[in-house]
Each structure stands twice: as structure tokens, then as C-alpha cells.
Design a protein around this motif. Structure first.
Motif, PDB file in Angstrom:
ATOM      1  N   GLU A 271       0.850  -1.184   0.000  1.00 33.79           N
ATOM      2  CA  GLU A 271       0.000   0.000   0.000  1.00 33.79           C
ATOM      3  C   GLU A 271       0.891   1.240   0.000  1.00 33.79           C
ATOM      4  O   GLU A 271       1.532   1.562   1.000  1.00 33.79           O
ATOM      5  CB  GLU A 271      -0.923   0.011   1.210  1.00 33.79           C
ATOM      6  N   GLY A 272       0.974   1.931  -1.142  1.00 35.63           N
ATOM      7  CA  GLY A 272       1.758   3.148  -1.258  1.00 35.63           C
ATOM      8  C   GLY A 272       3.244   2.928  -1.453  1.00 35.63           C
ATOM      9  O   GLY A 272       4.010   3.893  -1.348  1.00 35.63           O
ATOM     10  N   TRP A 273       3.647   1.678  -1.768  1.00 41.57           N
ATOM     11  CA  TRP A 273       5.096   1.453  -1.918  1.00 41.57           C
ATOM     12  C   TRP A 273       5.630   2.083  -3.203  1.00 41.57           C
ATOM     13  O   TRP A 273       6.818   2.453  -3.270  1.00 41.57           O
ATOM     14  CB  TRP A 273       5.396  -0.036  -1.896  1.00 41.57           C
ATOM     15  N   THR A 274       4.771   2.215  -4.240  1.00 38.69           N
ATOM     16  CA  THR A 274       5.238   2.832  -5.483  1.00 38.69           C
ATOM     17  C   THR A 274       5.565   4.311  -5.282  1.00 38.69           C
ATOM     18  O   THR A 274       6.515   4.828  -5.885  1.00 38.69           O
ATOM     19  CB  THR A 274       4.166   2.675  -6.573  1.00 38.69           C
ATOM     20  N   ALA A 275       4.774   5.001  -4.427  1.00 38.39           N
ATOM     21  CA  ALA A 275       5.071   6.418  -4.155  1.00 38.39           C
ATOM     22  C   ALA A 275       6.437   6.560  -3.488  1.00 38.39           C
ATOM     23  O   ALA A 275       7.204   7.486  -3.804  1.00 38.39           O
ATOM     24  CB  ALA A 275       3.973   7.013  -3.273  1.00 38.39           C
ATOM     25  N   ILE A 276       6.747   5.650  -2.567  1.00 37.79           N
ATOM     26  CA  ILE A 276       8.059   5.694  -1.904  1.00 37.79           C
ATOM     27  C   ILE A 276       9.171   5.441  -2.921  1.00 37.79           C
ATOM     28  O   ILE A 276      10.236   6.085  -2.882  1.00 37.79           O
ATOM     29  CB  ILE A 276       8.102   4.668  -0.761  1.00 37.79           C
ATOM     30  N   LEU A 277       8.950   4.496  -3.842  1.00 34.67           N
ATOM     31  CA  LEU A 277       9.945   4.230  -4.886  1.00 34.67           C
ATOM     32  C   LEU A 277      10.176   5.463  -5.743  1.00 34.67           C
ATOM     33  O   LEU A 277      11.327   5.832  -6.036  1.00 34.67           O
ATOM     34  CB  LEU A 277       9.467   3.056  -5.744  1.00 34.67           C
ATOM     35  N   TYR A 278       9.101   6.147  -6.146  1.00 38.57           N
ATOM     36  CA  TYR A 278       9.259   7.333  -6.991  1.00 38.57           C
ATOM     37  C   TYR A 278       9.921   8.475  -6.223  1.00 38.57           C
ATOM     38  O   TYR A 278      10.688   9.261  -6.805  1.00 38.57           O
ATOM     39  CB  TYR A 278       7.886   7.780  -7.517  1.00 38.57           C
ATOM     40  N   TRP A 279       9.650   8.596  -4.932  1.00 35.49           N
ATOM     41  CA  TRP A 279      10.313   9.635  -4.141  1.00 35.49           C
ATOM     42  C   TRP A 279      11.814   9.395  -4.073  1.00 35.49           C
ATOM     43  O   TRP A 279      12.595  10.335  -4.192  1.00 35.49           O
ATOM     44  CB  TRP A 279       9.722   9.675  -2.728  1.00 35.49           C
ATOM     45  N   THR A 280      12.203   8.157  -3.880  1.00 34.94           N
ATOM     46  CA  THR A 280      13.651   7.865  -3.853  1.00 34.94           C
ATOM     47  C   THR A 280      14.266   8.076  -5.230  1.00 34.94           C
ATOM     48  O   THR A 280      15.434   8.488  -5.336  1.00 34.94           O
ATOM     49  CB  THR A 280      13.888   6.428  -3.372  1.00 34.94           C
ATOM     50  N   ASN A 281      13.514   7.775  -6.286  1.00 34.54           N
ATOM     51  CA  ASN A 281      14.026   8.058  -7.630  1.00 34.54           C
ATOM     52  C   ASN A 281      14.228   9.550  -7.834  1.00 34.54           C
ATOM     53  O   ASN A 281      15.237   9.985  -8.417  1.00 34.54           O
ATOM     54  CB  ASN A 281      13.061   7.518  -8.692  1.00 34.54           C
ATOM     55  N   ASP A 282      13.254  10.364  -7.360  1.00 28.90           N
ATOM     56  CA  ASP A 282      13.393  11.811  -7.498  1.00 28.90           C
ATOM     57  C   ASP A 282      14.574  12.345  -6.696  1.00 28.90           C
ATOM     58  O   ASP A 282      15.226  13.313  -7.110  1.00 28.90           O
ATOM     59  CB  ASP A 282      12.110  12.507  -7.034  1.00 28.90           C
ATOM     60  N   ALA A 283      14.844  11.722  -5.555  1.00 30.20           N
ATOM     61  CA  ALA A 283      15.904  12.244  -4.682  1.00 30.20           C
ATOM     62  C   ALA A 283      17.285  11.758  -5.078  1.00 30.20           C
ATOM     63  O   ALA A 283      18.261  12.514  -4.963  1.00 30.20           O
ATOM     64  CB  ALA A 283      15.620  11.850  -3.234  1.00 30.20           C
ATOM     65  N   LEU A 284      17.398  10.501  -5.547  1.00 32.17           N
ATOM     66  CA  LEU A 284      18.719   9.923  -5.790  1.00 32.17           C
ATOM     67  C   LEU A 284      18.935   9.446  -7.207  1.00 32.17           C
ATOM     68  O   LEU A 284      20.059   9.059  -7.562  1.00 32.17           O
ATOM     69  CB  LEU A 284      18.959   8.744  -4.841  1.00 32.17           C
ATOM     70  N   GLY A 285      17.875   9.392  -8.011  1.00 29.33           N
ATOM     71  CA  GLY A 285      18.006   8.842  -9.355  1.00 29.33           C
ATOM     72  C   GLY A 285      17.391   7.454  -9.425  1.00 29.33           C
ATOM     73  O   GLY A 285      17.242   6.756  -8.414  1.00 29.33           O
ATOM     74  N   SER A 286      17.040   7.049 -10.643  1.00 29.25           N
ATOM     75  CA  SER A 286      16.324   5.789 -10.842  1.00 29.25           C
ATOM     76  C   SER A 286      17.218   4.648 -11.293  1.00 29.25           C
ATOM     77  O   SER A 286      16.724   3.634 -11.768  1.00 29.25           O
ATOM     78  CB  SER A 286      15.212   5.996 -11.880  1.00 29.25           C
ATOM     79  N   GLY A 287      18.509   4.780 -11.141  1.00 27.54           N
ATOM     80  CA  GLY A 287      19.414   3.759 -11.653  1.00 27.54           C
ATOM     81  C   GLY A 287      19.416   2.467 -10.851  1.00 27.54           C
ATOM     82  O   GLY A 287      19.402   1.371 -11.420  1.00 27.54           O
TER      83      GLY A 287
END
Length: 653
Positions: A271-287
């Protein structure tokens, strides 16, 4: 005197109670009689239900304000506390406190009662410092009605399965906790402090700049320095600064082991794990973030949490198999005992009849009477052996028709005399012809086609339909109703009312048609449909007429109906669980979800809304949002994190 007394009464208490009252003490005898008296237990249960009703009627307002009704209901707490205190005192006097085997505090229900009574006395005195409302512990008393349903076999199987599954569940829980700790430590190493950067206005460095509906973590405001896939602030209007509290008021983060474990648990509930993934991508990159989150979901969600369901399912299957084997054994033993008794009785009767028949003084009329009695006994034995067999809907009707077949039906009715003899014979032949006709293949397909056409007519009705369709459906309803009524009356005439209503399917069909008739009459007399078109929906139930002739579907429906008792007991257990947490939520968060955007729809201000909120949390839909609101209402990430345990425990259940 002492020996028989101990055998008659159930074990309870020890040789002395409170080191003063012996077993022969009159006070102890009377108190034991009172607590073992059935009306006493019923009175306690009614008091518990009344207490729950009082808690449910409270309405919590912002700022600790109370309605007039809530102020009046609050005065009843002293009376409930007095009743529960008297109950606990009587049980302590009768059973003793704790030292002996069957004493008061050796029972889990009594421990809970004692704890609630003690904390209830604490709430009667003014408290110093921040108020901690211990009256929420009164809601635990609603667990007491579980003793009522302990006699229900299906629910008893579930409770025993849960109790026996505690040991493996504890092991699985430790394994899940170990996995959460491992992933929390890894997240702490990679994402600690990573979600505190966001865009601030160049004109006012303290003003947040939102991208969409909420703030977004940023990587930098220099496009040349950004990581691949990260978010960059618009350097013409904003700048990326590291002074933001973080997403969800700082609750979702990996700053310390507590926040990290809560974030990991939210992820494995999916529940809401995708939002956390996108936040970390925005902060550190999606690599490389997928390397952390994909194993987290696969191991934590797909594997670890499903182990809990696997353990419960396995223990339930074992307990159900034990109960079924025991029931089958008892049934077989009762059947064998009945057969032995019946065979012995019949053998004794036969010997007596042989002796009577062998006597010369027995007349021919008496011998014929004895032989007729033997035939009746043989028929009864045959019917008795078939009692244990399960009957489906159609077999009930067929067996009823066999019992009252052509010959049997003729014998049960008195033979008419006089000039009407020919008429009655013709009427009976006509009745039997109709009885065989309703079993033919063409009549079966006729009913199926009627049901299909009736369902189509109900389904094509829509908003804004043309007037000719409305008129057609109006008259079509009368036609279908007349045809179904004709079918019912034809079968009732052919079988007879008594045999017709012996079939559960025929009773269901009669109820549906009667409801449709009442709805049509009400619409014509009063105008408009009855209520909210509830009775008009009964027309859709006619589709179940197909199950009468479709054997596989009929067997499935019968299996579902047979399992309704177990489903109802499980639903009662689920409702009790929801009730407990709804009352706890009202005491903890009632009137406190006063957020800057207003009071959210999911709150605990009133009992109905609290029930819906808890039910929403149990379904897993936006349960994390309710948790965020509860934490923020209690002081935010720094003060209200303890309240996250409430929603977390609900998700584990």
C-alpha cells in the motif's frame, strides 16, 4: 457430604479463599452458587452489551467538547464499574485470588476483567499532567461475549485453530520481523536523510514550491549535476534546499531504525510502496533503487506475509479434519447402536408373533393384522436407513412424490361414494397427468426460456429509455408474473400443497412470487415502487430457478447454503474485532482528526464512521493514510509515532 459436593460442582477455587473462607463457609457457598447460576452470567453479558452501546453512542467533538448526550452517558460509567466490581468480588470470594489451581486469576477472561476493573477505578480520580484516558480499556470488555459463541462448532474450530497456530505464528512473526529489520537497516544505509530536499521559492526561501498536489523530493537545482532519473527544481523560480521535514510530514523516511521499519512494513503490505519508490528516484536517481524495492516486495510481501495465511490455513484444515473425523465416528457409532437396538427389538417382536401365529386359538383376522403390521415395520425400517443421507432440492421433491405416489395418494384420500365417483377418478387422472407433465423435458426448457427472457427484460431497463420500452416492460412484467404464478399453482395442484411446500426450492419460489405480487399491488394502489425498489429486485431472484434443473449448479448452491453457518460465525468474529478497534479508535482519536485541510472522511468521531474506518483499514485500502492522520493529530512524527502501532496491529491481523 464433602465428597459428593466436590463431584457435583465443577472444579473451582482451592481449599481456602483469601486465606479466610473455607469450602464449608456459607459465604463462599452462596457466592459460588451465584456465579454458577445461569441468570447471573446472562445479566453480566447484558451489562457488557449495554456498556458497548453507551460507548458507541458517544460523539467526540474537536477540542474535547462534549455533547449533552455524551455528558449524560459519562455519568453511567460509575454504575457499570460498580456492577463489574461486584462481579469480580463475587468470583474472588468463591474461587480465591491466584494461588490455587482454579482460582480467579488463573483464567484469561478473569485476568482481563480484573485489569479493566482496576484501570476503571484509576479513571475515577483526576490526573496530573497530560491526560491519559484509560477508559479506552473498557472496550476490551467486549471480548467477553466470545464465551457465548464457544459452543458454536464452526467458530470453535476457528478459535482452536488460531490458538494452536500461536506457536508457529510466533515463529513466522519473528521471521517477518527479522526480514523487516534487515531491509530497514539496508534502507537506513542507502536512504538516510535522502528525502529532506525539496524545492523552495527564490523570492521566499521558507515557502515550499509544490509540483502537482504535493511537495516532491529533489536532487539538485543544477541540471548539470543531476543524477539520471532524478527530479530537478526549476532554477528560474525555485531552488533545492535540504530543510524539508519529508513526505507525509516526515513519517515516511529512513532517518532512523523506527521510521525505516514502519516504511518497510508499509511497503510489504503493498500500500503506497510505489510512491516511496518514486520519491527515492526523485531524490537519488532511478538507476539502482529497483534493486532494493523489488526484493523487498518479492520476499516481504509475496513470501513472508503469505506464510501467516499458510500457517492459519494448515492449522484450520487439521482442526477441521479432527472435528469431521470425530463427528463421523460418533454418527457411525450412533447408527450402529440404533441398528442393534432395532434389530433386537424386531427379532423379539417376530418371535412373539411366531408364537402367536402358531397358536390354534389365533383367528385368521388376527393373523392378517399381524402380517400387515410386519409390512409396515419393514417400510419404516427402510425409511429409517435413508434418514442419514443428504437430500438435494430436487431429491426432496422426488422422494416426497414417491412417498405419496399414485397408489399412496389414492390410499390416503377417502374413496368417494355415489354419483361423483367418475368425476373424482377423472380429476385424479388429470392431476397425475399434470404431475408427469411438469417433469418432461419441454416443460423444463419452457421454464428456462421464461427465466432468461424475464432477466433480459429486467436488464434492458435504463435511464432515459423511450416511452414504448417503458410501456412494453410494464406489461411484460404482468405477463411474466402471470406465467410464473401459473407454474406455481399448476405444481401446487399436481403435488398438493403439503408435498409442494416440503421442497425448499418450492418454498423459495413461492416467496419470490409472493413478493412480486405484493410489489405490483403496492405500485398500483400507492403509486411508485415500494421503498427503494427492494421488492422489484426480487424479480432477479427468479434466475435461481435455473438451479432447479442444472444439477452441477444446484449442488454448488446447496454447498454454499450448507456452509452459511460457518460463514455467519466467522462474520460475527470479524464484526467483534471491528467493534473493538472502532471503540478503541473513538477513545484514542475521537474529535482529534483536525488537520489543516479539515476533518478527513476517515475519522473516529462517531461510531458508524469509526466502523467504516476500521473496515477500510482491514481491507488494506489507504490504511497508511489513516495512520498518517492519527500520527499527525497526536503531535506529528516526533510525538505521535506510538499511535502507528494501532494501525500496524490491524494490518497484521
Amino acid at each position: 457430604m464433602g465428597g459428593p459436593k466436590k463431584e457435583e460442582n465443577p472444579p473451582g477455587g482451592g481449599p481456602t479463599s483469601l486465606f479466610i473462607l473455607t469450602e464449608d463457609n456459607p459465604i463462599r457457598k452462596y457466592t459460588r452458587f451465584i456465579i454458577e447460576w445461569p441468570p447471573f452470567e446472562y445479566a453480566v453479558l447484558l451489562t457488557i452489551i449495554a456498556n458497548c452501546v453507551v460507548l458507541a453512542l458517544e460523539e467526540h467533538l474537536p477540542g474535547g467538547d462534549k455533547t449533552v448526550l455524551a455528558q449524560k452517558l459519562e455519568k453511567t460509567e460509575a454504575y457499570f464499574l460498580c456492577i463489574f466490581c461486584v462481579e469480580a468480588s463475587l468470583k474472588i470470594l468463591a474461587l480465591g485470588l491466584v494461588l490455587h489451581k482454579h482460582s480467579y486469576l488463573r483464567n484469561i477472561w478473569n485476568i482481563m476483567d480484573f485489569f479493566v476493573v482496576v484501570t476503571g477505578f484509576m479513571t475515577q480520580y483526576p490526573q496530573i499532567g497530560p491526560e491519559v484516558d484509560l477508559r479506552t480499556l473498557r472496550a476490551i470488555r467486549v471480548l467477553r461475549p466470545l464465551k457465548l459463541v464457544s459452543g458454536i462448532p464452526s467458530l470453535q474450530v476457528v478459535l482452536k485453530s488460531i490458538i494452536k497456530a500461536m506457536a508457529p505464528l510466533l515463529q513466522i512473526g519473528l521471521l517477518v520481523l527479522f526480514a523487516i529489520v534487515i531491509f530497514a537497516i539496508i534502507g537506513l544505509e542507502f536512504y538516510s536523510g535522502a528525502l529532506h530536499k525539496t524545492c523552495y521559492s527564490l523570492e521566499d526561501p521558507n515557502k515550499l514550491v509544490k509540483e502537482g498536489e504535493s511537495e516532491t523530493p529533489c536532487n539538485t537545482d543544477n541540471i548539470l549535476e543531476k543524477a539520471a532519473g532524478s527530479f530537478v527544481c526549476n532554477n528560474t523560480t525555485s531552488m533545492c534546499l535540504e530543510k524539508w521535514e519529508g513526505p507525509n510530514s516526515g513519517i515516511t523516511s529512513f532517518d532512523n531504525i523506527g521510521f525505516a521499519m514502519l516504511t518497510v512494513f508499509q511497503c510489504i503490505t503493498m500500500e503506497g510502496w510505489t510512491a516511496i519508490l518514486y520519491w527515492t528516484n526523485d531524490a537519488l536517481g532511478s538507476g539502482w533503487n529497483w534493486i532494493y524495492f523489488v526484493p523487498l516486495i518479492v520476499i516481504g510481501s509475496f513470501f513472508m506475509l503469505n506464510l501467516v495465511l499458510g500457517v492459519l490455513s494448515g492449522e484450520f484444515a487439521k482442526e477441521r479434519e479432527k472435528v469431521e473425523n470425530r463427528q463421523e465416528f460418533l454418527k457411525l457409532r450412533r447408527q450402529q447402536q440404533l441398528e442393534r437396538e432395532l434389530n433386537g427389538y424386531v427379532e423379539w417382536i417376530c418371535k412373539a408373533e411366531e408364537v402367536i401365529l402358531a397358536e390354534e386359538r389365533t383367528t385368521e383376522e388376527e393373523k392378517m393384522h399381524i402380517m400387515e403390521a410386519r409390512r409396515r415395520n419393514a417400510a419404516k425400517r427402510k425409511k429409517l436407513k435413508s434418514l442419514g443421507k443428504s437430500k438435494s432440492t430436487d431429491t426432496e421433491e422426488e422422494e416426497a412424490e414417491e412417498d405419496y405416489g399414485d397408489d399412496g395418494y389414492l390410499k390416503t384420500r377417502s374413496k368417494p361414494q355415489g354419483s361423483c365417483t367418475g368425476f373424482w377418478r377423472a380429476e385424479k387422472r388429470f392431476r397425475f397427468w399434470i404431475r408427469h407433465t411438469v417433469k418432461t423435458q419441454w416443460f423444463y426448457w419452457f421454464v428456462i426460456v421464461l427465466v432468461f427472457l424475464n432477466t433480459v427484460c429486467v436488464a434492458v431497463e435504463h435511464y432515459g429509455q423511450p416511452s414504448f420500452l417503458t410501456e412494453f416492460l410494464y406489461y411484460a412484467e404482468f405477463i411474466f408474473l402471470g406465467l410464473f404464478m401459473s407454474e406455481m399453482f399448476i405444481k401446487m395442484y399436481a403435488l398438493g400443497p403439503r408435498i409442494y411446500f416440503e421442497s425448499s426450492f418450492n418454498r423459495f419460489d413461492c416467496v419470490v412470487i409472493s413478493g412480486s405480487i405484493f410489489e405490483v399491488i403496492w405500485s398500483e394502489v400507492k403509486g411508485g415502487s415500494f421503498g427503494l425498489s427492494v421488492l422489484r429486485a426480487l424479480r432477479l431472484l427468479r434466475i435461481f430457478k435455473v438451479t432447479k434443473y442444472w444439477s452441477s449448479l444446484r449442488n454448488l448452491v446447496i454447498s454454499l447454503l450448507n456452509s452459511m453457518r460457518s460463514i455467519i460465525s466467522l462474520l460475527f468474529l470479524l464484526f467483534l474485532f471491528i467493534l473493538i478497534f472502532a471503540l478503541l479508535g473513538m477513545q484514542l482519536f475521537g474529535g482529534q482528526f483536525n488537520l489543516p485541510g479539515g476533518t478527513p472522511e476517515t475519522n473516529f468521531n462517531t461510531f458508524p464512521i469509526a466502523l467504516l474506518t476500521v473496515f477500510q483499514i482491514l481491507t488494506g485500502e489507504d490504511w497508511n493514510e489513516v495512520m498518517y492522520q492519527g500520527i499527525i493529530s497526536q503531535g506529528g512524527a516526533q510525538k505521535g509515532m506510538i499511535y502507528s502501532m494501532n494501525a500496524t496491529e490491524k494490518q497484521k491481523e
